[in-house]
Write an enzyme that holds these catalytic residues in place. Structure first.
Site, mmCIF file in Angstrom:
data_model
loop_
_atom_site.group_PDB
_atom_site.id
_atom_site.type_symbol
_atom_site.label_atom_id
_atom_site.label_comp_id
_atom_site.label_asym_id
_atom_site.label_seq_id
_atom_site.Cartn_x
_atom_site.Cartn_y
_atom_site.Cartn_z
ATOM 1 N N LYS A 32 14.590 4.156 16.773
ATOM 2 C CA LYS A 32 15.787 4.893 16.362
ATOM 3 C C LYS A 32 16.954 4.357 17.172
ATOM 4 O O LYS A 32 17.002 4.524 18.391
ATOM 5 C CB LYS A 32 15.640 6.395 16.584
ATOM 6 C CG LYS A 32 16.833 7.160 16.021
ATOM 7 C CD LYS A 32 16.784 8.632 16.288
ATOM 8 C CE LYS A 32 17.930 9.315 15.546
ATOM 9 N NZ LYS A 32 19.245 8.670 15.759
ATOM 10 N N GLU B 190 21.078 0.345 9.922
ATOM 11 C CA GLU B 190 22.012 0.656 11.007
ATOM 12 C C GLU B 190 22.624 -0.646 11.488
ATOM 13 O O GLU B 190 22.028 -1.719 11.353
ATOM 14 C CB GLU B 190 21.281 1.323 12.183
ATOM 15 C CG GLU B 190 20.664 2.650 11.904
ATOM 16 C CD GLU B 190 21.544 3.806 12.381
ATOM 17 O OE1 GLU B 190 22.423 3.571 13.230
ATOM 18 O OE2 GLU B 190 21.340 4.931 11.897
#
Length: 469
Positions: A177, A226
């Site tokens: 993450k 991302e």
């Protein structure tokens, strides 16, 4: 039928034109004596706002003010209040979306899941409502992923622990993450578009990402991922530095702070839409097309805790745990995607700020924090904090907050609920001090989240769920 789309847009606090470029103070200054009787129709207001939004060039500010003054003069007192809140975000754009999806489904007799899917693909409730009313189920089924039109993103729910996240999933996918900015990229031949989490196009600001996607081994693709800026040794730079790239097209800044993409999902590849395919299938397509740009992760890792430690050691936030058998669906879809971070964080709405004392005299400091009401009401206050505020943030708050002011007293400036701030905390406890019935424990400011809107903040349910921890 012609008024349905703008009606849905108005009810969710989102005019069909988006922001019209006129601020709160200007609108307040245009308010005059209200009309005695109502004469405005939804269609007239929508058309009028369209004229305001498309006015540009020399003298455009004066012309917009003239158009808005005329509109407000025809409005009753209640209508003036509604228009003022609509145009300044006081209706909390998107906060009532869940209610409206169910309302559209009930009114048109189509399944709620079908409405939700159409909203994901069309990008808007208004267009979906009009389609459902005019063509029912078949019209909603006609919505398809279109290259160049962003898809609403799938989101993750917080997990209480890594063990809780992987429980019940036979072969969980565990990925890093990252502390970056969400991006969605669309490529059709040589044409590339890059969108943010809120579906804002930023292609010009991130030219190196567009060039990279243009060079992938495919003719068309839609990737979710991302992006972040890295230091020379490959560690992530502060989130604020990454976000600064989304507000500038200056070539020298592009050269000084290059962004690196990490893709974790593939929604379309070479003419085939993959939204309804399982994540397992989508990852196969992802690895074929994105190669070295796929986010680090493993399928069914023998030691998920080691992967979490590896992510943290690399300077990232934690890990994502995903169910490989789930399709792609906008929003938070139960346990399909779970995020695991070693520290508790919440995205909350800034409701107000108090003037500081001592070293902070003259600065807006202590923040009043609110969680989102899932039923669309006002954010619900759950605590205050001034910890974690740097001198730079104090100066920024003191400049920025008066622009969002909707009231004040000797000690406090009350704000329109637009700003989202990420708060780190030890946990929550029951409390009668705040309306939410809970209070944050040892809360501190991590950062502001310009990539999120108030509708993206954590709900009061998410806050109270932390009591179990």
């Amino acid at each position: 039928m012609g008024e349905l789309a703008p009606t849905v847009a108005f009810l969710t606090g989102a005019p069909t034109q988006g922001r019209i470029g006129v601020g709160w103070r200007t609108l307040r200054g245009l308010l005059g004596r209200p009309a005695e009787t109502p004469t405005l129709t939804v269609a007239e207001v929508d058309t009028h706002l369209g004229d305001v939004a498309t006015t540009s060039g020399s003298g455009s500010a004066a012309r917009r003010s003239e158009l808005l003054s005329h509109l407000l003069a025809r409005a009753t007192s209640a209508e003036q209040d509604f228009l003022l809140r609509l145009l300044t975000g006081e209706l909390r754009q998107g906060a009532l979306e869940g209610v409206m999806i169910e309302a559209i489904a009930t009114a048109t007799g189509v399944p709620g899941d079908l409405v939700r899917r159409a909203v994901m693909l069309s990008g808007g409730l208004a267009e979906t409502a009009a389609a459902a009313a005019s063509g029912g189920r078949e019209a909603l089924l006609a919505f398809r992923l279109e290259l160049g039109r962003p898809v609403r993103p799938m989101l993750a729910s917080p997990a209480e622990s890594l063990d809780q996240a992987v429980e019940g999933i036979a072969e969980p996918i565990v990925e890093y993450k990252l502390d970056g900015a969400r991006i969605q990229v669309h490529r059709d031949g040589d044409e590339v578009h890059v969108y943010t989490r809120t579906l804002r196009e930023v292609t010009r600001q991130v030219a190196e990402l567009a060039d990279l996607v243009r060079g992938l081994p495919c003719a068309s693709v839609v990737l979710d991922g991302e992006t972040l800026a890295l230091t020379d040794d490959g560690r992530p730079r502060p989130f604020q530095e990454t976000m600064s790239r989304f507000g500038s097209t200056r070539e020298e800044q592009v050269k000084a702070l290059l962004l690196r993409p990490y893709f974790f999902d593939c929604l379309h590849l070479d003419g085939t839409d993959l939204l309804d395919a399982s994540l397992r299938e989508r990852r196969e397509a992802l690895h074929r097309v994105a190669g070295e740009h796929v986010i680090p992760g493993e399928v069914a890792p023998s030691d998920p805790a080691a992967l979490l430690e590896s992510s943290l050691d690399a300077g990232h936030e934690g890990v994502m745990v995903k169910d490989p058998d789930t399709p792609y669906a906008a929003g938070r879809r139960g346990r399909a995607w779970l995020k695991v971070k070693p520290s508790h964080t919440l995205d909350l709405v800034v409701l107000a700020a108090e003037w500081g004392h001592g070293r902070r005299t003259g600065y807006l400091s202590n923040l009043h924090l609110g969680a989102r009401d899932p039923d669309g009401g006002e954010p619900i206050m759950v605590g205050k904090t001034f910890k974690g505020l740097t001198d730079e943030l104090l100066e920024w708050q003191t400049r920025r907050f008066p622009e969002l002011q909707r009231g004040s007293d000797d000690w406090t400036v009350h704000l329109r609920p637009e700003l989202v701030v990420e708060i780190e905390l030890d946990g929550v406890q029951t409390s009668t001090r705040y309306p939410g019935g809970v209070a944050l424990r040892f809360a501190r400011v991590l950062r502001y989240r310009p990539d999120k809107e108030a509708a993206d903040a954590d709900t009061i349910d998410a806050v109270t769920a932390m009591l179990r921890g």
